[in-house]
Design a protein around this motif. Sequence first.
Motif, PDB file in Angstrom:
ATOM      1  N   ALA A  42      79.301  13.360 -12.184  1.00 11.15           N
ATOM      2  CA  ALA A  42      78.443  13.975 -11.149  1.00 11.15           C
ATOM      3  C   ALA A  42      77.650  14.973 -11.909  1.00 11.15           C
ATOM      4  CB  ALA A  42      79.174  14.566  -9.961  1.00 11.15           C
ATOM      5  N   ILE A  43      77.324  14.953 -13.267  1.00  8.57           N
ATOM      6  CA  ILE A  43      76.470  16.032 -13.872  1.00  8.57           C
ATOM      7  C   ILE A  43      75.375  15.823 -13.543  1.00  8.57           C
ATOM      8  CG2 ILE A  43      76.252  14.996 -15.983  1.00  8.57           C
ATOM      9  CD1 ILE A  43      76.351  17.400 -17.397  1.00  8.57           C
ATOM     10  N   ASP A  44      74.765  14.316 -13.136  1.00  8.16           N
ATOM     11  CA  ASP A  44      73.408  14.008 -12.769  1.00  8.16           C
ATOM     12  C   ASP A  44      73.606  13.559 -11.570  1.00  8.16           C
ATOM     13  OD1 ASP A  44      70.962  13.128 -12.433  1.00  8.16           O
ATOM     14  OD2 ASP A  44      71.225  11.263 -13.815  1.00  8.16           O
ATOM     15  N   PRO A  45      73.254  14.504 -10.302  1.00  8.52           N
ATOM     16  CA  PRO A  45      73.524  14.076  -8.861  1.00  8.52           C
ATOM     17  C   PRO A  45      72.462  13.073  -8.212  1.00  8.52           C
ATOM     18  CG  PRO A  45      72.087  16.020  -9.247  1.00  8.52           C
ATOM     19  CD  PRO A  45      72.487  15.828 -10.681  1.00  8.52           C
ATOM     20  N   LEU A  46      71.531  12.718  -9.310  1.00  6.35           N
ATOM     21  CA  LEU A  46      70.458  11.753  -8.759  1.00  6.35           C
ATOM     22  C   LEU A  46      71.045  10.304  -9.507  1.00  6.35           C
ATOM     23  CD1 LEU A  46      67.188  13.691  -9.200  1.00  6.35           C
ATOM     24  CD2 LEU A  46      68.670  13.167  -7.185  1.00  6.35           C
ATOM     25  N   ALA A  47      71.919  10.574 -10.257  1.00  2.35           N
ATOM     26  CA  ALA A  47      72.338   9.058 -10.622  1.00  2.35           C
ATOM     27  C   ALA A  47      72.515   8.055  -9.821  1.00  2.35           C
ATOM     28  CB  ALA A  47      73.487   9.147 -11.629  1.00  2.35           C
TER      29      ALA A  47
ATOM     30  N   TRP B  75      63.567  12.154 -17.502  1.00  2.99           N
ATOM     31  CA  TRP B  75      63.357  13.798 -17.484  1.00  2.99           C
ATOM     32  C   TRP B  75      64.043  14.580 -16.669  1.00  2.99           C
ATOM     33  CZ3 TRP B  75      57.943  16.216 -18.336  1.00  2.99           C
ATOM     34  CH2 TRP B  75      57.193  15.577 -19.385  1.00  2.99           C
ATOM     35  N   SER B  76      64.673  14.079 -15.454  1.00  4.59           N
ATOM     36  CA  SER B  76      65.345  14.824 -14.478  1.00  4.59           C
ATOM     37  C   SER B  76      66.765  15.032 -15.023  1.00  4.59           C
ATOM     38  CB  SER B  76      65.512  14.191 -12.914  1.00  4.59           C
ATOM     39  OG  SER B  76      65.876  12.803 -13.272  1.00  4.59           O
ATOM     40  N   ARG B  77      67.341  13.875 -15.432  1.00  8.00           N
ATOM     41  CA  ARG B  77      68.686  14.058 -16.102  1.00  8.00           C
ATOM     42  C   ARG B  77      68.707  14.778 -17.194  1.00  8.00           C
ATOM     43  NH1 ARG B  77      71.164   9.388 -19.274  1.00  8.00           N
ATOM     44  NH2 ARG B  77      69.596  10.254 -20.639  1.00  8.00           N
ATOM     45  N   ASP B  78      67.826  14.716 -18.208  1.00  3.36           N
ATOM     46  CA  ASP B  78      67.710  15.246 -19.222  1.00  3.36           C
ATOM     47  C   ASP B  78      67.596  16.857 -19.332  1.00  3.36           C
ATOM     48  OD1 ASP B  78      68.435  12.781 -20.601  1.00  3.36           O
ATOM     49  OD2 ASP B  78      66.476  12.637 -21.441  1.00  3.36           O
ATOM     50  N   ILE B  79      66.570  17.275 -18.479  1.00  6.34           N
ATOM     51  CA  ILE B  79      66.419  18.667 -18.294  1.00  6.34           C
ATOM     52  C   ILE B  79      67.478  19.348 -17.630  1.00  6.34           C
ATOM     53  CG2 ILE B  79      65.115  20.281 -16.718  1.00  6.34           C
ATOM     54  CD1 ILE B  79      62.565  18.498 -17.332  1.00  6.34           C
ATOM     55  N   GLN B  80      68.089  18.440 -16.337  1.00 10.23           N
ATOM     56  CA  GLN B  80      69.570  19.346 -15.928  1.00 10.23           C
ATOM     57  C   GLN B  80      70.465  19.262 -16.932  1.00 10.23           C
ATOM     58  OE1 GLN B  80      70.382  19.582 -12.428  1.00 10.23           O
ATOM     59  NE2 GLN B  80      71.407  20.862 -13.769  1.00 10.23           N
TER      60      GLN B  80
END
Length: 304
Positions: free
Chosen positions: A79-84, A128-133
Amino acid sequence: MARGGFSESKRAQDLGQILGVNILPSQVIQGHTPFKQLVNRFENELVVAVGKGEPAAVMSEYGYKNVLSIDEYTSYFDAIDPLAPYKRWTTKPDIDQNSTSNEMAKRKIAVQTQRVQAAFVVSDSVDWSRDIQVLCDILRTGGLPGEETGKQPHLFFANDDLEYQATFPAERLGMGAFRIALEAIYNRIHPIPLAFTSYGKPNPFVYGNAETMLRNLMPSLLSNLDVENSTNSGIRCFKTLYMIGDNPKIDIRGAQQAGDPWFSILTRTGVFKGKDNHSEFLADLVVDTVEDAVDFILRKECGS
């Protein structure tokens, strides 16, 4: 220079097939090539490689022994990437398919308990969203996502191009834009500004590195190249080195900052489409295509 994401050996092979000539990996310089010089510093440390292509494989070929792509690194944190769950594409982590479930579990625990010492943005970020997060998680916690705030690990970018020309008519956002986005967000959520190092044009270091590489290749190049011996050091120096580029703010500006012996040629094949020279970063020559630039060089150097 290629846009990166693959090793110099792969780029040399691909370019050789396209051009019909033998190209050595040592003749290829990419934005991330200077990362080779940091191997002694991070050889055995846990580092994360970001970008399209094969960023972890690139770093491994450079000699980094404990490098993970951000795809694989992210896969070890639930869950580190909530948009996955909402993303329609899937990214396969660079994980050894022969590993057993027990080995995978041990690897997960090892990654979750070991601090990342450096993050390398090797090529353009795909997500971008995951990598920035995830980078914000790594950088503000001292290299261990989910922990309290800690000293920022090192951060390196292969280049700082804001825009580049691709097949779409208008310029596309490059690694420099990704860096700006990451920096803006990080500085809003962390009291200490983001620290980073950007390689690539227009940094004069890139041009000096290219000149050094060419000098090292001299024994294998044609003996009639336009070179002369330095009177005081014995080091062979080039009379002229040509920079051919389509981005005045990056390519031409970098050649100007590098100075002698660089001669800048601006083409209308990409970012620059103007009729005359660029108003701020004036090239030594403006032509329509790369072929025109090469023709000019051959006429000038061959005396025809």
